[in-house]
Design an enzyme around this catalytic site. Sequence first.
Site, PDB file in Angstrom:
ATOM      1  N   GLY A   1     -38.569 147.350   5.978  1.00 10.45           N
ATOM      2  CA  GLY A   1     -38.449 148.800   5.935  1.00 10.45           C
ATOM      3  C   GLY A   1     -39.737 149.484   5.530  1.00 10.45           C
ATOM      4  CB  ALA A   2     -41.589 151.243   3.676  1.00 13.68           C
TER       5      ALA A   2
ATOM      6  CG  HIS B   1     -46.327 150.798   8.804  1.00  8.61           C
ATOM      7  ND1 HIS B   1     -46.680 149.967   9.850  1.00  8.61           N
ATOM      8  CD2 HIS B   1     -46.196 149.983   7.715  1.00  8.61           C
ATOM      9  CE1 HIS B   1     -46.782 148.729   9.417  1.00  8.61           C
ATOM     10  NE2 HIS B   1     -46.477 148.694   8.123  1.00  8.61           N
TER      11      HIS B   1
ATOM     12  N   GLY C   1     -47.185 150.304  12.714  1.00  6.90           N
ATOM     13  CA  GLY C   1     -47.277 148.872  13.000  1.00  6.90           C
ATOM     14  C   GLY C   1     -45.903 148.328  13.364  1.00  6.90           C
ATOM     15  CG  HIS C   2     -42.796 148.158  10.399  1.00  9.40           C
ATOM     16  ND1 HIS C   2     -43.165 148.939   9.321  1.00  9.40           N
ATOM     17  CD2 HIS C   2     -42.705 146.900   9.924  1.00  9.40           C
ATOM     18  CE1 HIS C   2     -43.269 148.171   8.242  1.00  9.40           C
ATOM     19  NE2 HIS C   2     -43.006 146.927   8.580  1.00  9.40           N
TER      20      HIS C   2
ATOM     21  N   GLY D   1     -45.669 140.395  13.460  1.00  9.77           N
ATOM     22  CA  GLY D   1     -47.020 140.926  13.491  1.00  9.77           C
ATOM     23  C   GLY D   1     -48.046 139.854  13.164  1.00  9.77           C
TER      24      GLY D   1
ATOM     25  CE  LYS E   1     -50.952 144.121   6.719  1.00 13.10           C
ATOM     26  NZ  LYS E   1     -49.797 143.789   5.871  1.00 13.10           N
TER      27      LYS E   1
ATOM     28  CB  SER F   1     -49.669 147.421   4.448  1.00 18.76           C
ATOM     29  OG  SER F   1     -48.842 146.982   3.384  1.00 18.76           O
ATOM     30  CB  SER F   2     -44.406 148.859   3.602  1.00 19.84           C
ATOM     31  OG  SER F   2     -43.918 148.622   4.896  1.00 19.84           O
TER      32      SER F   2
HETATM   33  P1  AMP Z   1     -42.864 143.826   6.664  1.00 21.03           P
HETATM   34  O1  AMP Z   1     -41.926 144.989   6.731  1.00 21.03           O
HETATM   35  O2  AMP Z   1     -44.150 144.113   5.971  1.00 21.03           O
HETATM   36  O3  AMP Z   1     -42.196 142.558   6.220  1.00 21.03           O
HETATM   37  O4  AMP Z   1     -43.307 143.552   8.170  1.00 21.03           O
HETATM   38  C1  AMP Z   1     -42.366 143.358   9.180  1.00 21.03           C
HETATM   39  C2  AMP Z   1     -43.060 142.889  10.422  1.00 21.03           C
HETATM   40  O5  AMP Z   1     -44.028 143.867  10.811  1.00 21.03           O
HETATM   41  C3  AMP Z   1     -43.838 141.585  10.217  1.00 21.03           C
HETATM   42  O6  AMP Z   1     -43.725 140.783  11.385  1.00 21.03           O
HETATM   43  C4  AMP Z   1     -45.254 142.067  10.021  1.00 21.03           C
HETATM   44  O7  AMP Z   1     -46.226 141.111  10.404  1.00 21.03           O
HETATM   45  C5  AMP Z   1     -45.289 143.257  10.946  1.00 21.03           C
HETATM   46  N1  AMP Z   1     -46.342 144.201  10.539  1.00 21.03           N
HETATM   47  C6  AMP Z   1     -46.525 144.772   9.329  1.00 21.03           C
HETATM   48  N2  AMP Z   1     -47.624 145.545   9.324  1.00 21.03           N
HETATM   49  C7  AMP Z   1     -48.156 145.445  10.575  1.00 21.03           C
HETATM   50  C8  AMP Z   1     -49.318 146.006  11.211  1.00 21.03           C
HETATM   51  N3  AMP Z   1     -50.158 146.807  10.561  1.00 21.03           N
HETATM   52  N4  AMP Z   1     -49.535 145.685  12.504  1.00 21.03           N
HETATM   53  C9  AMP Z   1     -48.696 144.854  13.173  1.00 21.03           C
HETATM   54  N5  AMP Z   1     -47.599 144.306  12.637  1.00 21.03           N
HETATM   55  C10 AMP Z   1     -47.324 144.592  11.353  1.00 21.03           C
END
Ligand code: AMP
Length: 281
Positions: free
Chosen positions: A28-29, A31, A33-34, A147, A149, A185-186
């Site tokens: 969640g949160a 952005h 990227g998600h 991602g 990332k 990033s969140s």
């Molecule tokens: P998270 O919510 O941070 O666990 O991320 C969820 C998914 O989004 C994971 O597969 C991350 O690698 C991907 N993700 C997070 N930030 C980015 C970003 N800036 N660019 C691409 N993918 C991202």
Amino acid sequence: MRIATTPAMLRQELAGPRQRLVLVPTMGALHDGHLALVQRAREAAGPAGWVAVSIFVNPIQFDRPGDLANYPQPLTEDLEKCRAAGVDLVFCPDQTAMYLPDRSITVTESLLSRQLCGATRPGHFDGVCTVVIKLFNLFQADAAVFGEKDVQQLAIIRRMVRDLDLPVDIIAHPTIREHDGLAMSSRNVRLLPEHRADAPRIHRALEATRSLLRCGERNAAPFLAAARKHLEDSPFLRIDYLEMVDAETLEPIGRIQRPAVMATAVFYGEVRLIDHATLLP
Ligand code: AMP
């Protein structure tokens, strides 16, 4: 858009004729990227397939209680973003819906998680693997988008799929960045203004080393030294790790002879950020 908050509700939503389902697991949160991952999921699912997003701040992958307590959880906005992005199904359970008090089975990764984030965040990737396999099972997903990332997470998920014969295609999506280069990033919203202004140096520090590559340098040490200097010029950040590893095995390397990853994690106060650059020989 359908919303499920418990595994039972999710199963109900998924009953009936089976569509191709592509899952985007998140905490969640949300952005951009998600949302790029969601768009990639739509391409993979096709117009008639289902794009599903899970939003779950997975407690068992956090190694610092403060990080978990302060993790942003703007669920209403997240649901709005999912709706606007054309998501078909959101699964947003609470902790009690996902983990029974006497749960006793965990997926353990014992090789790729020895380096990088795994070395400084004990238990983190076991928590990630455990929740991801639960999500794959709950959704019966055909494919899932992750991602780049989180480069180590991606490698470990691919390894889990291979080693446990999970029938899920893993799709990788490149890192989405802010205009100044900071990886989205969140956790970025938790940065103090002066830290946010300084943080693009992480990407710059990694990218600047490409000039060494162009000059023919292949030893890892000069790359690490140059990036370290750039990072340590900051009055604010503290390096958690900075390493050069093989892109596939994630083992530390002394020379760049195959695709390599220079990866770092830094702290701005309590906020930990990661980034990496892929270097091709
Ligand atoms: P998270 O919510 O941070 O666990 O991320 C969820 C998914 O989004 C994971 O597969 C991350 O690698 C991907 N993700 C997070 N930030 C980015 C970003 N800036 N660019 C691409 N993918 C991202």
